[in-house]
Scaffold this motif. Structure first.
Motif, short mmCIF file in Angstrom:
data_model
loop_
_atom_site.label_atom_id
_atom_site.label_comp_id
_atom_site.label_asym_id
_atom_site.label_seq_id
_atom_site.Cartn_x
_atom_site.Cartn_y
_atom_site.Cartn_z
N ARG A 131 -17.47 39.26 9.74
CA ARG A 131 -15.99 39.21 9.93
C ARG A 131 -15.64 39.37 8.65
N LEU A 132 -15.86 38.89 7.54
CA LEU A 132 -15.38 39.12 6.03
C LEU A 132 -15.27 40.52 5.68
N ARG A 133 -16.72 41.09 6.01
CA ARG A 133 -16.76 42.58 5.51
C ARG A 133 -15.97 43.53 6.22
N THR A 134 -15.80 43.14 7.54
CA THR A 134 -14.67 43.96 8.51
C THR A 134 -13.30 43.87 7.93
N LEU A 135 -12.97 42.73 7.61
CA LEU A 135 -11.63 42.29 7.18
C LEU A 135 -11.35 43.15 5.71
N ARG A 136 -12.43 42.94 5.21
CA ARG A 136 -12.29 43.65 3.64
C ARG A 136 -12.27 45.40 4.09
N ASP A 196 -13.03 27.93 12.87
CA ASP A 196 -11.86 27.21 13.19
C ASP A 196 -10.44 27.97 12.57
N PRO A 197 -9.35 27.45 12.91
CA PRO A 197 -8.24 28.30 12.16
C PRO A 197 -8.16 28.21 10.86
N ALA A 198 -8.53 27.25 10.30
CA ALA A 198 -8.38 27.05 8.76
C ALA A 198 -9.35 27.95 8.33
N GLY A 199 -10.70 27.96 8.82
CA GLY A 199 -11.49 29.12 8.31
C GLY A 199 -11.04 30.24 8.51
N GLU A 200 -10.37 30.91 9.53
CA GLU A 200 -9.85 32.07 9.82
C GLU A 200 -9.16 32.50 8.65
N GLU A 201 -8.12 31.64 8.56
CA GLU A 201 -7.06 31.81 7.40
C GLU A 201 -7.60 31.98 5.87
N GLU A 202 -8.68 31.22 5.78
CA GLU A 202 -9.57 31.25 4.32
C GLU A 202 -10.17 32.72 4.33
N LEU A 203 -10.66 33.43 5.58
CA LEU A 203 -11.33 34.69 5.30
C LEU A 203 -10.26 35.68 5.13
N LEU A 204 -9.24 35.41 5.70
CA LEU A 204 -8.13 36.68 5.46
C LEU A 204 -7.65 36.54 4.18
N HIS A 205 -7.41 35.42 3.44
CA HIS A 205 -7.20 35.42 2.15
C HIS A 205 -8.36 35.81 1.31
N ASP A 206 -9.81 35.65 1.52
CA ASP A 206 -10.63 36.00 0.77
C ASP A 206 -11.07 37.62 1.18
N ALA A 207 -10.60 38.13 1.87
CA ALA A 207 -10.54 39.60 2.13
C ALA A 207 -9.39 40.30 1.64
N GLY A 208 -8.54 39.63 0.86
CA GLY A 208 -7.40 40.18 -0.07
C GLY A 208 -6.18 40.10 0.57
N PHE A 209 -5.83 39.50 1.67
CA PHE A 209 -4.84 39.37 2.40
C PHE A 209 -3.74 38.39 1.86
N PHE A 219 -4.41 28.14 24.33
CA PHE A 219 -5.71 27.62 24.41
C PHE A 219 -6.69 27.96 23.30
N SER A 220 -7.72 28.46 23.42
CA SER A 220 -8.56 28.74 22.39
C SER A 220 -8.32 30.01 21.53
N PHE A 221 -7.24 30.80 21.85
CA PHE A 221 -6.84 31.68 21.10
C PHE A 221 -5.80 31.57 20.23
N ARG A 222 -6.08 32.30 19.01
CA ARG A 222 -4.96 32.19 17.89
C ARG A 222 -4.56 33.62 17.37
N GLY A 223 -3.64 33.92 16.83
CA GLY A 223 -3.34 35.19 16.50
C GLY A 223 -2.66 34.81 14.81
N TRP A 224 -2.84 35.84 13.90
CA TRP A 224 -2.47 35.72 12.71
C TRP A 224 -1.70 36.86 12.25
N VAL A 225 -0.55 37.14 11.46
CA VAL A 225 -0.23 38.20 10.78
C VAL A 225 -0.36 38.05 9.23
N ALA A 226 -0.93 38.98 8.57
CA ALA A 226 -0.85 39.17 7.11
C ALA A 226 -0.74 40.27 6.48
N THR A 227 -0.47 40.36 5.15
CA THR A 227 0.14 41.30 4.39
C THR A 227 -1.07 41.84 3.40
N ALA A 228 -1.25 43.06 3.46
CA ALA A 228 -2.27 43.80 2.57
C ALA A 228 -1.64 43.78 1.23
#
Length: 228
Positions: A131-136, A196-209, A219-228
């Motif tokens: 997941r992290l590699r894909t985001l990067r 989990d949601p906190a981990g998802e946000e951490e991954l986005l930050h780690d990928a450079g967003f 329900f179990s779905f979450r969606g985020w917007v981020a900036t490159a």
């Protein structure tokens, strides 16, 4: 909508994916409005004539929606499932001159740079490192200050199976067969490498967003917007 080598085998089977266009709106709360929100969020930062990268584009539902709403945009979609890409080609026939579809993972996508990107209902199939590699890889293909929108299963760390069961019940048209929904939720929680949601946000930050913000929760779905 599928991605990388953890691709579930049914997505490679044309017969198994034939009903995807009917099934997805039933399983994902407010899918049509979600696509509109995604387009709106990308539009905040994307220029006129934007070129948008769509990772996990098989099925073509988000491509069709965005191409309809933004006739000035071009799209490159990438997906490892040829069966799903065939569905996408059919879905975007009216917009074929603005849509390029690539068979493969994000690594096979053009280098860009792109003016925005989406990755919908895809990342929950990837373990944390993939997941992290894909985001990067997505980040590397984006123009500075362009937007990324991601949506997938990301239930709270507590009571994961219950939240997955609620999504399963919704996908079953909200019927009251909770025993079946709980069994499905258990299977999904076991098989999907959920974060989990906190981990998802951490991954986005780690990928450079940056500017990572939650905009969708169902329900179990979450969606985020981020900036490159």
């Amino acid at each position: 909508m599928t991605q990388h080598k953890l691709l579930p085998s049914p997505f490679a089977n044309p017969e198994a994916v034939a009903s995807y266009a009917e099934d997805a709106p039933r399983k994902v709360p407010g899918l049509a409005d979600l696509h509109r929100m995604v387009t709106l969020l990308l539009s905040e930062q994307a220029p006129a004539g934007a070129h948008v990268l769509v990772v996990g584009s098989g099925g073509g539902l988000e491509l069709k929606s965005m191409a309809t709403l933004r006739p000035d945009w071009r799209f490159t979609g990438v997906d490892p499932s040829r069966a799903m890409l065939d569905l996408a080609r059919h879905a975007v026939v009216p917009f074929a001159d603005r849509v390029n579809l690539v068979a493969g993972t994000v690594e096979e996508a053009p280098a860009g740079p792109f003016d925005g990107a989406t990755c919908l209902l895809t990342l929950h199939f990837l373990d944390r490192s993939e997941r992290l590699r894909t985001l990067r890889e997505i980040r590397r293909r984006l123009n500075p200050d362009s937007g990324l929108v991601v949506v997938h299963h990301a239930p709270p760390e507590t009571d994961i199976e219950h939240w997955m069961a609620r999504s399963a019940a919704f996908g079953g048209r909200g019927n009251s067969d909770w025993a079946r929904a709980r069994a499905t939720g258990h299977t999904m929680a076991e098989r999907l490498p959920l974060v989990d949601p906190a981990g998802e946000e951490e991954l986005l930050h780690d990928a450079g967003f940056s500017d990572v913000a939650l905009f969708y929760a169902a329900f179990s779905f979450r969606g985020w917007v981020a900036t490159a």
